[in-house]
Design a protein around this motif. Structure first.
Motif: not given
Length: 297
Positions: A4-18, A84-85, A98-107, A161-163
């Motif tokens: 599965h592919r999901t687009v998420a914005y982390l640290d003010e930039r787009p990431y593709t989550l696989i 841990l994930p 770190g900011r991207a990791a925190r955003g991903l953990r919350r997401l 990083h942040d869990g």
């Protein structure tokens, strides 16, 4: 292999989550022991993990993260503690701070339906495994700079990083790790195999699912004791945490009896005390007490 592919914005930039598809039955676990992070699974899990690494090495899209979230994680097969994930990425194409990791953990807990499906390409992995020695000669590991490693050694806690257990790698390192992990083989005669990699260790158990089940049962039993154990006593791994130590021991006892075809009908004498503190006051260690339990209990 479809993912599965999901687009998420982390640290003010787009990431593709696989991520893995919900129909995936393979499971992983993560634990920290001997000052090292371990990723644990069975042989099918090792092959799946290797395919994730191999495909990630050849993926040319920037800001791509392979994420193994809690839907595909078991508690550890030793103390049944939460895992841990896991986050994988290629360092040449994906920054992840770190900011991207925190955003991903919350997401992750609220991750919705995917934006699409991708075919994860792993061409060449089977050929590499068919003649591993030749492949490794053609793809040698860079010379090891021991002095630089001593000065800049990546500590175990740097991988978290942040869990999230964050396991980056260069393209070459991802390929080498994939071949090493996919080559792990276990059987009844050789029930455990492992590969020590640069930032972590991948460990495979022939009876991985049985270990997880026994650890879950042991954790329920030990935590159900009415008086919590004293903490911070005794040297060595788990000697300072009686809950973890006795979960480990009880889980081993349950697993061994199940392997002999016996149902565990009741707790052995070790765990029929009024409280877990009485175990320590008995004058024998938990391991000694387990060794002296009659086989017919």
């Amino acid at each position: 292999m479809k993912l599965h592919r999901t687009v998420a914005y982390l640290d003010e930039r787009p990431y593709t989550l696989i991520t893995l598809r919900p129909s995936t039955t393979t499971r992983f676990a993560v634990n920290h022991f001997h000052d090292c992070w371990h990723v644990l699974s069975d042989q099918a899990g090792a092959r799946l993990f290797a395919r994730l690494l191999w495909g990630l090495a050849y993926d040319r899209h920037e800001n791509t993260l392979v994420v193994i979230d809690r839907r595909f994680l078991d508690p550890t097969p030793f103390e049944a503690e939460p895992s841990l994930p896991i986050v994988l990425f290629a360092t040449e194409r994906t920054p992840f701070g770190g900011r991207a990791a925190r955003g991903l953990r919350r997401l992750l807990p609220a991750l919705g339906p995917p934006d699409g499906t991708v075919r994860w390409q792993t061409h060449g992995l089977t050929t590499a495994l068919a003649d591993r020695a030749t492949w490794q000669r053609e793809h040698p590991e860079p010379p090891w700079d021991w002095e630089r490693e001593r000065r800049h050694k990546r500590k175990p806690y740097h991988a978290v990083h942040d869990g999230l257990l964050v396991l980056p790698g260069t393209t070459g390192a991802l390929l080498r790790d994939a071949v090493s992990i996919a080559s792990l083989a276990v059987s009844v005669e050789a029930p455990m195999a492992y590969e020590y990699l640069h930032h972590y260790e991948f460990q495979v158990f022939h009876d991985y699912r049985r270990r997880v089940s026994a650890a879950r049962t042991a954790r329920r039993e030990i935590q159900a004791l009415p008086v919590p154990p004293d903490r911070g006593t005794g040297p060595g791994p788990h000697e300072g945490d009686l809950i973890r130590r006795h979960i480990w021991v009880r889980g081993t006892e349950i697993r061994e009896r199940r392997m002999r075809g016996r149902r565990v009908r009741r707790r052995p004498a070790l765990y029929q005390t009024r409280s877990i503190n009485e175990i320590e006051r008995s004058g024998a260690s938990s391991f000694e007490r387990l060794a002296n339990i009659p086989a017919d209990e």
